[in-house]
Write an enzyme that holds these catalytic residues in place. Sequence first.
Site, PDB file in Angstrom:
ATOM      1  N   LYS A 140       0.844  -1.208   0.000  1.00 36.71           N
ATOM      2  CA  LYS A 140       0.000   0.000   0.000  1.00 36.71           C
ATOM      3  C   LYS A 140       0.875   1.253   0.000  1.00 36.71           C
ATOM      4  O   LYS A 140       2.078   1.183   0.307  1.00 36.71           O
ATOM      5  CB  LYS A 140      -0.921  -0.020   1.213  1.00 36.71           C
ATOM      6  CG  LYS A 140      -0.191  -0.004   2.546  1.00 36.71           C
ATOM      7  CD  LYS A 140      -1.135  -0.247   3.726  1.00 36.71           C
ATOM      8  CE  LYS A 140      -0.372  -0.280   5.029  1.00 36.71           C
ATOM      9  NZ  LYS A 140      -1.231  -0.634   6.167  1.00 36.71           N
ATOM     10  N   TYR A 167      13.948  31.353   3.255  1.00 39.92           N
ATOM     11  CA  TYR A 167      12.767  32.064   3.770  1.00 39.92           C
ATOM     12  C   TYR A 167      12.901  32.388   5.247  1.00 39.92           C
ATOM     13  O   TYR A 167      13.323  31.541   6.043  1.00 39.92           O
ATOM     14  CB  TYR A 167      11.531  31.182   3.608  1.00 39.92           C
ATOM     15  CG  TYR A 167      11.029  31.063   2.192  1.00 39.92           C
ATOM     16  CD1 TYR A 167      10.580  32.186   1.493  1.00 39.92           C
ATOM     17  CD2 TYR A 167      10.983  29.826   1.564  1.00 39.92           C
ATOM     18  CE1 TYR A 167      10.096  32.056   0.190  1.00 39.92           C
ATOM     19  CE2 TYR A 167      10.500  29.694   0.269  1.00 39.92           C
ATOM     20  CZ  TYR A 167      10.064  30.814  -0.415  1.00 39.92           C
ATOM     21  OH  TYR A 167       9.585  30.684  -1.691  1.00 39.92           O
TER      22      TYR A 167
HETATM   23  C1  LIG Z   1      -0.452  -1.633   6.845  1.00 37.15           C
HETATM   24  C2  LIG Z   1      -0.995  -2.919   7.245  1.00 37.15           C
HETATM   25  C3  LIG Z   1      -0.143  -4.004   7.487  1.00 37.15           C
HETATM   26  C4  LIG Z   1       1.370  -3.896   7.486  1.00 37.15           C
HETATM   27  O1  LIG Z   1       1.777  -3.158   8.618  1.00 37.15           O
HETATM   28  P1  LIG Z   1       3.343  -2.984   8.965  1.00 37.15           P
HETATM   29  O2  LIG Z   1       3.322  -2.411  10.329  1.00 37.15           O
HETATM   30  O3  LIG Z   1       3.895  -2.058   7.952  1.00 37.15           O
HETATM   31  O4  LIG Z   1       3.941  -4.325   8.885  1.00 37.15           O
HETATM   32  C5  LIG Z   1      -0.726  -5.227   7.751  1.00 37.15           C
HETATM   33  N1  LIG Z   1      -2.066  -5.371   7.804  1.00 37.15           N
HETATM   34  C6  LIG Z   1      -2.917  -4.330   7.591  1.00 37.15           C
HETATM   35  C7  LIG Z   1      -4.388  -4.559   7.657  1.00 37.15           C
HETATM   36  C8  LIG Z   1      -2.410  -3.075   7.332  1.00 37.15           C
HETATM   37  O5  LIG Z   1      -3.260  -2.057   7.128  1.00 37.15           O
END
Ligand SMILES: *Cc1c(COP(=O)(O)O)cnc(C)c1O
Length: 369
Positions: free
Chosen positions: A34, A261
């Site tokens: 993701k 800035y």
């Molecule tokens: C993001 C996510 C993960 C992975 O989490 P990490 O802490 O990056 O390993 C796993 N399961 C779900 C449902 C998530 O949203």
Amino acid sequence: MRPSFVEVELNNLRHNLELIRNHTENRPVMAVVKSNAYGHGLLKVAQFYEKLGVNCLGVALLEEGIRLRESGISLPIVVFGGVLPGQIAEYLEWNLEFLVSSPEVLRITETICKSGSQRATVHLKLDSGMGRVGINTEDSASFIEEAVRAEHITVKGVCSHLACADDPENPLTLKQVERFLAAVSVFERLGVEMPLRHLANSGGVLYFPQTHLDLIRPGILLYGVYPDVSSPHVLDVRPALQLKSKVSFYKSIPAGYSVSYGSTWTSERASNISTVPLGYGDGYRRQLSNCGEVLINGKRRSIAGRVCMDQFMVNCENEAIKIDDEVVLIGQHKDQSITVEEISALADTIPYEILTNLNERLPRIYTNE
Ligand SMILES: *Cc1c(COP(=O)(O)O)cnc(C)c1O
């Protein structure tokens, strides 16, 4: 191509996956990609994991799932994000699995599938203590039963999410496991085959073998970064991402000359100041103004003045700098390194946020394909 870019070492992604597999007795893996694969580039990383034989991919959004399908990924893809009724047809059309967190969505899914003579493949999402989405584990029996009986729905998995697994001492994780296992025993009582049970994020993978079950869902650990800086290092994962740029301009300034800035930085003596062509518009945080460091030609140098949207300045003191000299913002140069943990501490956030904020306008380069 612009001189500021993200460089991803694919060998490190491979190494991290191998370590995770060894550590979990070769559990099936859902590689979580993701948010642009935590900044590493969605498509390339997904294709690489597909080649390495992971079992499925996890994304947050329907759009991410569709992009993966459009680019020819054929692995199962699970979309975590909330499903709205208007999206269900698209999940089916693109052959994407999704999480069902409520009886309402379950029923709408069944109705849509029935009218189109289609089947949905879903994972039931239970809340065992995260308090985000899902039916509470103690109230989940009738939900599970209804899902199992739905004629047009295949319950491929049942899952929950861990709230505190990055802390090996936190007692909530085992409590969550206990609640989850109690809830899924309903499948046995109903006399149906147990679907894939999955719980483990990176923290679960690292510290809680009880969470590994039938499938693990590591995200940040795959990329070589720990979910919490202060947790024990039990696996020798390697960061795969570097953020690099090049000096685009330099000049000598006299003592008492202000930079950027707000004129928040003023030279104490005559100095060589380099300009680096990347800024907070790329996800390089403005909190690094006047406190972050970068490596220029392998030497640690301090950021002078505020980080701008597309550029920032670095004090190179009396070293002669040239245009095109290498700048490492995250990564290493010989024996020197700047970690995403260092950057996130200065920016008062966590590595997850720094990585996922690296903007899509930064080109991604892959080494060792
Ligand atoms: C993001 C996510 C993960 C992975 O989490 P990490 O802490 O990056 O390993 C796993 N399961 C779900 C449902 C998530 O949203």
